[in-house]
Design a protein around this motif. Sequence first.
Motif, PDB file in Angstrom:
ATOM      1  N   GLY A  12      -6.578  -6.233   5.318  1.00 47.63           N
ATOM      2  CA  GLY A  12      -6.436  -4.910   4.729  1.00 47.63           C
ATOM      3  C   GLY A  12      -7.114  -3.813   5.528  1.00 47.63           C
ATOM      4  O   GLY A  12      -7.357  -3.941   6.727  1.00 47.63           O
TER       5      GLY A  12
ATOM      6  N   GLY B  89       0.815  -1.209   0.000  1.00 47.83           N
ATOM      7  CA  GLY B  89       0.000   0.000   0.000  1.00 47.83           C
ATOM      8  C   GLY B  89       0.844   1.253   0.000  1.00 47.83           C
ATOM      9  O   GLY B  89       1.975   1.257   0.495  1.00 47.83           O
TER      10      GLY B  89
ATOM     11  N   ASP C 187      -7.820   4.454  -5.777  1.00 45.22           N
ATOM     12  CA  ASP C 187      -7.519   4.485  -4.343  1.00 45.22           C
ATOM     13  C   ASP C 187      -6.665   5.682  -3.943  1.00 45.22           C
ATOM     14  O   ASP C 187      -6.810   6.214  -2.832  1.00 45.22           O
TER      15      ASP C 187
END
Length: 558
Positions: free
Chosen positions: A304, A208, A517
């Motif tokens: 997550g 991420g 995202d």
Amino acid sequence: MLAKTHSSDETTKLASNFTELSFADCQTSAENGNSYGIFMLGYCYEHGIDVEKDENKAFSYYLKSAKMNNPRGTFQVGFCFYHGIGTKMDKRKAFKYYQKSAELNNSNGIFKTAVCYYYGIGVEKNVKKFWEWISKSPSHGKCAHCNKNNTSKAWCLICDPDITVRGWSSRNEKIDDCIKEFQFRTFEYVNVIEWIPFNRLSNIETIGKGGFATVYSATWLDGIRKIDEIEIDNHYSYKKSRESNSIVALKTLASSEENNFDFLKEFKSFMECKLNCSKLAIYGITQNTETNEYLMVYQYANNGNLYKYLRDNFNKLTWMTKLQILKDISEELFYIHNRAGYTHADFHSGNILQDQRNNENMRSYIADLGLSRKNDAYVPEGYIYGVMPYVAPEVLSGNVKFTQAADIYGFGVIMTEVSTGQRPFDGYKFDINLAVMICNGLRPGFASGTPDCYIEFANQCMDSDPQKRPNISKINNVICEWLRNLASDNETEIKKQFLNADKAIKTLQIIPQHHPDHMYTSKIISTQRISNAVKEETYATSKSIKFIEIPSGKCMLK
């Protein structure tokens, strides 16, 4: 009136056969007036062992056993008051029962009583009383160095911190001092942080990227600390140990490659919250030997962040599960606000981690405290960092800096996200126009069928007036009350609303997200430009609240 007494043989048999007990066994023992059986009946109700889970009944049986001076039941009543399990959260009552269980020689009660005195939880802070109680626990064995009772499993608070700070170095004095500061304050072996050489981490993969940091997964070859329990003649001894290797998360600490050591602020924020009961495990600091960046090593969340979890599981999630997620989040935020005295200042669903181990329930953790600050910390004028849809209007307009009330606004936005399964304002440009609309009352909407009580309370959290928003204690109490209603045998109006909402979830159409995202990562926002734009708007003085209407049968905003 004296409680009915029973032979020690009956209690011993009940306790020794604990893993083989059925609900019926506990019920029979309870009906015979055995205080331990009554406690175990409460345990069955709390954890759903051979009976439908019911925290209200669990608490009532714990309380009944406590009135009979059962040490474990008395401790559990304190635990329930502390966490709001089957009753309203009340720290003073929690301490009262912790202390009573300690006086009955319950080892957990002794430790909790000491901790309450140390931090001033439910009682006035008293370090002298802390040492008096912490020295009374005989159940953790003797320290091999001073021959006094260990203060927790395989840990002596007098000797072990001093031993832990020796024999290692990061080769940087400031890093060493930071780590040692928290090693000296460690109460349990499993919570020790350490300097982790980068060559002891393998299989490093990017998982991420945020506005200021990158997150990786890695295998820690030395493994997470754990305690081995060794049973000898029905007595336990404890031994320091480690997993053979462990999957962990790594997060770059902002600006750490510049060697100005401002990045230690973020690490210290995490640690202060961890010391004040945050559940996210932190293991230490490492340094990438190629880039020279420092990274925090912490618990890997295998499901997550919250947004990803909602997106992948939305139609399968009941409102009981959703409310449990919100309860976890509210408890974490309570510790950040009320124990550590921090404001998070970057509170959104991407910073909430979801983790589930073995057969345990899903657990939510608040992460990414890089922008968090003490309540009296200075913030530069004219700009903020954040994710615009989650930022409170008074902060966007530059009228107020980030406060705990601003975190509450973010919590309200997350409540809309839990309802819809969609991120707020997906499809809108995150620009001055959106900021002005938020400042003038625009809020994310809710999915069709969402309970009225839920919508009303989420809107209260998102009120334009920070003074009208509930504090985090109130939020936690309300969510716990909803959970109690859902678990109750009684058909209340609140329970009916949530059960009907469960039926509606299966009919909702999930529409793919519009924004990538990276749109929902923290970025610099000019509050000065937003403030000027708000003043120029002809409707700037309008008090009306505009809510986004969601078409029937759909769960995202247009």
